[in-house]
Write a protein that holds these residues in place. Structure first.
Motif: not given
Length: 380
Positions: A108-125
């Motif tokens: 989950k957190e690995r995929i969230l990191c990938e999507w954060a990079d893809r969507t231009g997000c610095a942080q994940i919540a």
């Protein structure tokens, strides 16, 4: 809006992730939501006509109401290959798995990191009930303020590179306060919603799940023997994979007294039974450790360990055996040491790291060697 104020939220459609989205939006963040489609079971669909499970529809509805960008990540195949396979493999090895512990770092957190990079997000919540604390160059997970909902136990395997991007907005709140917050913001129906299942892909009993997804399990394992602590046969069982340490109910054997599973030997397909007193332990072996600062762990004066989710922290001390193994000495009563479960170490409320409880074969020799080493050191 600058990238630092764009934040990706893992949206499950439930109470906690919904509150997280609303809270962050109020704090001035540009929220981007992503919902993972991991596993479909009938209870996830309210009507037969639905093409997507309820959680995705609920997350989409919330995103539309809040006016936030929303994505769906269909990761069902990978989830099956990584997390579900791990779950099955652990039981086939005679261990009791921690799927949520593995899911967070590996999935989950690995995929969230990938999507954060893809969507231009610095942080994940996420909506986890825990907090974060920075010390020197490290970021630590700290228990949440609601002891009944604290989820720090599940996150010990998260690496620093992920932790340093994480935000846990609900860590300082109780579940009751989160529900009240949602109701106050006009989401009364959501505030009254039910809790999600502990294991998201198990609809009924895990034994039925194993049979469904590993159809030849009974042929591969076969029936075996219940034995006592002396190795005497007590009766037949259905196969070691269907039992877990500490289990009392569902054994389907009458001994005239309460019996508990003490040990599982997958090589011999035996399940040892005994009384509650025999479940108690003074030591345990832990393997595959992930610790932020090993020296801090070894020298911590207030060290405690949790050996299962929702269990109380047990005061302890640890001895490093080699690079990946610890010998843990309990300073208070401990029971039902279960291979495959997580042992998570705390300094008061701060998570120092964790590991997986190993099979305990050979522990008596290690204990004796440790006592001898202490005797030699005290004599010099």
């Amino acid at each position: 809006m600058e990238k630092e104020k764009r934040i990706l939220v893992g949206m499950s459609g439930g109470i906690d992730s919904s509150a997280t989205c609303i809270m962050l939006q109020e704090q001035g963040y540009e929220v981007v939501g992503v919902t993972m489609r991991t596993w479909d079971i009938p209870s996830h669909f309210s009507t037969p006509e639905q093409e997507q499970p309820d959680e995705i529809l609920e997350a989409k509805a919330l995103a539309e109401r809040l006016g936030i960008e929303h994505h769906v990540a269909d990761v069902r195949e990978e989830f099956r290959n990584v997390i579900v396979q791990y779950f099955i493999d652990e039981y086939m090895k005679g261990r009791t798995p921690n799927p949520c512990v593995m899911c967070n770092p590996l999935f989950k957190e690995r995929i969230l990191c990938e999507w954060a990079d893809r969507t231009g997000c610095a942080q994940i919540a996420t909506g986890h009930y825990c907090r974060l604390e920075d010390r020197k160059e490290h970021r630590y997970i700290v228990t949440g303020d609601d002891p009944t909902k604290d989820q720090s136990y599940f996150l010990w395997k998260l690496p620093q590179e992920i932790l340093k991007r994480m935000v846990f907005p609900l860590g300082g709140m109780t579940k009751t306060e989160v529900r009240a917050y949602l109701a106050e913001k006009g989401f009364e129906a959501k505030a009254k919603g039910g809790e999600s299942m502990e294991v998201c892909f198990i609809d009924k009993d895990y034994r039925d799940f194993l049979r469904e997804h590993c159809p030849d399990i009974d042929e591969r394992i076969g029936t075996g023997w219940f034995v006592d602590s002396k190795g005497l046969k007590l009766g037949q069982h259905k196969g070691f994979a269907y039992y877990t340490i500490g289990q009392r109910k569902g054994l389907e054997i009458a001994l005239g007294r309460p019996a508990y599973v003490l040990k599982i030997n997958p090589a011999k397909n035996t399940v040892m039974l005994g009384d509650a007193e025999q479940l108690k332990a003074e030591y345990m072996l832990v393997e595959d450790i992930n610790v932020i600062d090993l020296q801090e762990l070894l020298e911590c004066p207030d060290l405690s360990v949790r050996i299962r989710y929702r269990s109380r922290p047990i005061p302890c001390q640890v001895i490093l055996l080699d690079e990946g193994h610890l010998l843990v000495k309990f300073k208070a009563e401990a029971s039902a040491i279960t291979p495959g479960q997580s042992a998570v170490f705390y300094d008061k409320g701060r998570v120092l790291g964790g590991g997986f409880i190993a099979f305990q074969q050979g522990i008596k020799k290690l204990i004796a060697e440790n006592e001898e080493r202490k005797h030699v050191l005290s004599s010099t």
